[in-house]
Structures are given as structure tokens and as C-alpha cells.
Motif scaffolding. Structure first.
Motif, PDB file in Angstrom:
ATOM      1  N   LEU A  26      37.834  76.889 -23.542  1.00  0.00           N
ATOM      2  CA  LEU A  26      36.678  76.207 -22.959  1.00  0.00           C
ATOM      3  C   LEU A  26      35.529  77.202 -22.903  1.00  0.00           C
ATOM      4  O   LEU A  26      35.713  78.341 -22.470  1.00  0.00           O
ATOM      5  CB  LEU A  26      36.991  75.717 -21.550  1.00  0.00           C
ATOM      6  CG  LEU A  26      38.062  74.644 -21.385  1.00  0.00           C
ATOM      7  CD1 LEU A  26      38.300  74.376 -19.899  1.00  0.00           C
ATOM      8  CD2 LEU A  26      37.661  73.369 -22.095  1.00  0.00           C
ATOM      9  N   VAL A  27      34.347  76.772 -23.298  1.00  0.00           N
ATOM     10  CA  VAL A  27      33.161  77.632 -23.275  1.00  0.00           C
ATOM     11  C   VAL A  27      32.113  76.963 -22.395  1.00  0.00           C
ATOM     12  O   VAL A  27      31.637  75.861 -22.704  1.00  0.00           O
ATOM     13  CB  VAL A  27      32.604  77.844 -24.700  1.00  0.00           C
ATOM     14  CG1 VAL A  27      31.358  78.728 -24.650  1.00  0.00           C
ATOM     15  CG2 VAL A  27      33.671  78.455 -25.606  1.00  0.00           C
ATOM     16  N   PHE A  28      31.756  77.612 -21.287  1.00  0.00           N
ATOM     17  CA  PHE A  28      30.819  77.051 -20.320  1.00  0.00           C
ATOM     18  C   PHE A  28      29.450  77.705 -20.477  1.00  0.00           C
ATOM     19  O   PHE A  28      29.331  78.933 -20.489  1.00  0.00           O
ATOM     20  CB  PHE A  28      31.336  77.276 -18.895  1.00  0.00           C
ATOM     21  CG  PHE A  28      32.519  76.416 -18.534  1.00  0.00           C
ATOM     22  CD1 PHE A  28      32.327  75.156 -17.999  1.00  0.00           C
ATOM     23  CD2 PHE A  28      33.817  76.867 -18.743  1.00  0.00           C
ATOM     24  CE1 PHE A  28      33.417  74.349 -17.669  1.00  0.00           C
ATOM     25  CE2 PHE A  28      34.912  76.074 -18.413  1.00  0.00           C
ATOM     26  CZ  PHE A  28      34.704  74.812 -17.872  1.00  0.00           C
ATOM     27  N   VAL A  29      28.411  76.852 -20.570  1.00  0.00           N
ATOM     28  CA  VAL A  29      27.042  77.326 -20.773  1.00  0.00           C
ATOM     29  C   VAL A  29      26.159  76.789 -19.641  1.00  0.00           C
ATOM     30  O   VAL A  29      26.024  75.565 -19.483  1.00  0.00           O
ATOM     31  CB  VAL A  29      26.494  76.867 -22.134  1.00  0.00           C
ATOM     32  CG1 VAL A  29      25.137  77.525 -22.406  1.00  0.00           C
ATOM     33  CG2 VAL A  29      27.477  77.188 -23.261  1.00  0.00           C
ATOM     34  N   LEU A  92      32.972  72.832 -25.792  1.00  0.00           N
ATOM     35  CA  LEU A  92      31.722  73.240 -25.161  1.00  0.00           C
ATOM     36  C   LEU A  92      31.463  72.414 -23.911  1.00  0.00           C
ATOM     37  O   LEU A  92      31.586  71.185 -23.931  1.00  0.00           O
ATOM     38  CB  LEU A  92      30.549  73.037 -26.121  1.00  0.00           C
ATOM     39  CG  LEU A  92      30.280  74.112 -27.172  1.00  0.00           C
ATOM     40  CD1 LEU A  92      29.240  73.605 -28.160  1.00  0.00           C
ATOM     41  CD2 LEU A  92      29.815  75.410 -26.517  1.00  0.00           C
ATOM     42  N   VAL A  93      31.082  73.103 -22.825  1.00  0.00           N
ATOM     43  CA  VAL A  93      30.669  72.426 -21.591  1.00  0.00           C
ATOM     44  C   VAL A  93      29.308  73.002 -21.212  1.00  0.00           C
ATOM     45  O   VAL A  93      29.200  74.182 -20.882  1.00  0.00           O
ATOM     46  CB  VAL A  93      31.672  72.643 -20.444  1.00  0.00           C
ATOM     47  CG1 VAL A  93      31.262  71.814 -19.227  1.00  0.00           C
ATOM     48  CG2 VAL A  93      33.093  72.296 -20.887  1.00  0.00           C
ATOM     49  N   VAL A 117      31.192  68.498 -23.505  1.00  0.00           N
ATOM     50  CA  VAL A 117      30.876  67.882 -22.222  1.00  0.00           C
ATOM     51  C   VAL A 117      29.438  68.247 -21.876  1.00  0.00           C
ATOM     52  O   VAL A 117      29.082  69.432 -21.809  1.00  0.00           O
ATOM     53  CB  VAL A 117      31.826  68.362 -21.107  1.00  0.00           C
ATOM     54  CG1 VAL A 117      31.475  67.677 -19.788  1.00  0.00           C
ATOM     55  CG2 VAL A 117      33.289  68.096 -21.481  1.00  0.00           C
ATOM     56  N   LEU A 118      28.611  67.235 -21.658  1.00  0.00           N
ATOM     57  CA  LEU A 118      27.213  67.427 -21.300  1.00  0.00           C
ATOM     58  C   LEU A 118      27.036  67.033 -19.841  1.00  0.00           C
ATOM     59  O   LEU A 118      27.262  65.876 -19.468  1.00  0.00           O
ATOM     60  CB  LEU A 118      26.310  66.582 -22.191  1.00  0.00           C
ATOM     61  CG  LEU A 118      26.480  66.802 -23.705  1.00  0.00           C
ATOM     62  CD1 LEU A 118      25.585  65.849 -24.492  1.00  0.00           C
ATOM     63  CD2 LEU A 118      26.185  68.246 -24.086  1.00  0.00           C
ATOM     64  N   VAL A 119      26.646  67.997 -19.019  1.00  0.00           N
ATOM     65  CA  VAL A 119      26.508  67.776 -17.584  1.00  0.00           C
ATOM     66  C   VAL A 119      25.019  67.770 -17.230  1.00  0.00           C
ATOM     67  O   VAL A 119      24.315  68.766 -17.444  1.00  0.00           O
ATOM     68  CB  VAL A 119      27.231  68.883 -16.790  1.00  0.00           C
ATOM     69  CG1 VAL A 119      27.133  68.620 -15.283  1.00  0.00           C
ATOM     70  CG2 VAL A 119      28.693  69.004 -17.225  1.00  0.00           C
TER      71      VAL A 119
END
Length: 259
Positions: A26-29, A92-93, A117-119
Motif C-alpha cells: 500500500l502506498v499512501f500519499v 495507491l491511496v 483509493v481516492l480520499v
């Protein structure tokens, strides 16, 4: 914390969890004026069973560097880090501006993005003429007031004031050049005409009370995606810290559904 030198910037990052996990990392941006700690709840939850990577974008948090002008340049930084870590395929998150970065990566390298995942993110910032003039005028006020106003608006009504003040103080530590340049970059971002090209299974999670990037703008983007799931939560624009457990649960549910 480990750092990676990329084009004059030292990018600080975390790389945690088992390397031999069956699932891809998981890659959090994070978003504009924020840092990688927006994802503390998600890191603690997911790193027990899979590899989790997060970074401070250049000029944010503990990363140095400025001079970046576009969302695409930030996307190249994220890809440089993943190449350095030898991560070929990933989930990608991205939150807010981080979602814009994520979509850019998905368009550049669809073969590398397993899911996305687009937050609280959108494909294009759209304003009425009146709000556009108001937003342009907001750049003329003192920098600290500009930051305080934007961060205050990001939280749903009723969020604890002291916590909001802490985020305002943290955001004000982001260099003015970085903040104002990327403010312009976000306003210029537009992938709506290409959204239909993104075949990556995508979850869009949005706060019902988000007035920074309203729900209707996210829905405008969602209908262009051929394979998107939408979740609306009772929060504002800062979902990762307003409703961390609910966001984590939504991610968990999305990630456990087999494509």
C-alpha cells in the motif's frame, strides 16, 4: 527516518510491514500542506499484515525541496521512491492533492497500479465565477491567515478546536513558496477528459461536509470512471484524521474484495 535524494529534494518516508506478504504494498500519499502522519491510523492497521509505504512530499513535513510546479512532478517523486524501493506493483491511496497525484500515476503507469483509493479528491477543481474570484483574492491576504482559513474550512463543523489549531500550526510550517505554487497546480489540475482511461478498480471515499472539494465534484469524476465504488462518510475534507477508523474500515473492505 530514511530519506531519498530526488532532484534536489530529500524525501522522508516510512517503509513498514512484512516484505514477504502475499498482497502488493500500500502506498499512501498525503495532501496539500499535510504530511505522512495523516495516515498514522492506516499505517498502524495495515502494516501488521502487508508492506506499507508513505512519504512526505517535497517541501512538506520532514522532506526538503521546493521548485515543484505541477502535480505531474510530484507524481514523478513518488515513482522515484517506489523505483528506489524496487516496488513494481502497488495499491495507491491518495488524499486530496495526493489523489490527484495518484490519478496521474494511474494514467502514466496503469500496469503498476493494482487498485486505487481516492480520499476527498477530484479530477478537476471547478468554481463558479464568484467563488473563483474569492479564491483568487484569498491569496492576497497574509500567509498565516491564508493557511488558517483553508485548514479551518477543511474540517466539518464541531471538530475539536484544539486539534484544528494543531493542524493549522503544522501546515503553516510548510514553506510559502511550496504552498502557493501547489495551490496553483491544484487549480490547474484537470484529468476529467481522460478519467475514462483509468481502468484501475477505484474506491472514492468522500466527506459529506467537504466544502473544499464538494461531493458533487467527486461525483462528476466518478461517473467518468468505468470501475469505481463510492462511499460517503459523515466528515469534512480531512477524512484521514476526522474519521480514521471509518476510513480504514472502508479501505479494508475494498481491499478484501477479489477483483
Amino acid at each position: 527516518m530514511p530519506q531519498l535524494e530526488v532532484d534536489g529534494a530529500a524525501l522522508t518516508y516510512d517503509d513498514e510491514g512484512p516484505r514477504d506478504a502475499e498482497d502488493v504494498p500500500l502506498v499512501f500519499v498525503h495532501g496539500w500542506t499535510a504530511d505522512r502522519h495523516r495516515w498514522d491510523h492506516q499505517l498502524a492497521h495495515f502494516s501488521t499484515g502487508r508492506r506499507v509505504i508513505r512519504l512526505d512530499l517535497r517541501g512538506h513535513g520532514e522532506s526538503s525541496g521546493a521548485g515543484v510546479r505541477t502535480i505531474a512532478e510530484l507524481a514523478r517523486d513518488v515513482l522515484a521512491l517506489l523505483d528506489h524501493l524496487k516496488v513494481e506493483r502497488f495499491v495507491l491511496v491518495g488524499h486530496s492533492m495526493g489523489g490527484m497525484i495518484s490519478q496521474t500515476i494511474a494514467l502514466l503507469h496503469p500496469e503498476r497500479v493494482e487498485r486505487m483509493v481516492l480520499v476527498n479528491s477530484i479530477g478537476k477543481m471547478a468554481y463558479s465565477r464568484g467563488r473563483g474570484l474569492l479564491m483568487a483574492a484569498s491569496t492576497l491576504v497574509p500567509y498565516k491567515l491564508f493557511i488558517a482559513t483553508n485548514i479551518q474550512r477543511a474540517f466539518a463543523p464541531g471538530h475539536p478546536r484544539e486539534e484544528v489549531r494543531e493542524y493549522i500550526r503544522a501546515s503553516a510550517g510548510t514553506p510559502r513558496e511550496v504552498v502557493m505554487t501547489l495551490y496553483g497546480a491544484m487549480r490547474a489540475f484537470d484529468i476529467l477528459d481522460r478519467a475514462g482511461e483509468i481502468r484501475t478498480p477505484t474506491l472514492m471515499v468522500h466527506g459529506y461536509h467537504d466544502i473544499q472539494l464538494p461531493v458533487r465534484q467527486m461525483l462528476r469524476m466518478a461517473k467518468a470512471y468505468p470501475d469505481a465504488v463510492v462511499r460517503i462518510l459523515d466528515a469534512g475534507h480531512e477524512l484521514p484524521v476526522e474519521k480514521p477508523a471509518e476510513l480504514t474500515a472502508a479501505l479494508d473492505a475494498f481491499l478484501t474484495v477479489k477483483p
